[in-house]
Motif scaffolding. Structure first.
Motif: not given
Length: 78
Positions: A53-67
């Motif tokens: 989901s968009l929310e999970n994609m955003y959370a992944l980007s934060v965790l993985l230090d990327t956009t």
């Protein structure tokens, strides 16, 4: 006129998998971070069977230090 962009789930999943490995996270660690009961969704994302989901994609980007844009791959016509 520009072509309508379409996300490539397989290539996006490969980006998620590659970045997770680069950052040294295990799938269970990502599961815990996202608060999921099981790891299945993460494996499905990595195989390109579906997209976060968009929310999970955003959370992944934060965790993985990327956009989010760096994780998403656009489908390219051949």
């Amino acid at each position: 006129m520009r072509r309508y962009p379409v996300i490539d789930p397989k290539a996006t999943g490969e980006n998620i998998l590659r970045r997770r490995r680069e950052m040294g996270y295990t799938v269970p660690e990502v599961q815990e971070y996202l608060g999921f009961a099981t790891v299945q969704a993460i494996y499905h994302w990595q195989r390109g069977q579906n997209l976060p989901s968009l929310e999970n994609m955003y959370a992944l980007s934060v965790l993985l230090d990327t956009t989010v844009n760096a994780l998403i791959a656009e489908h390219k016509e051949v």
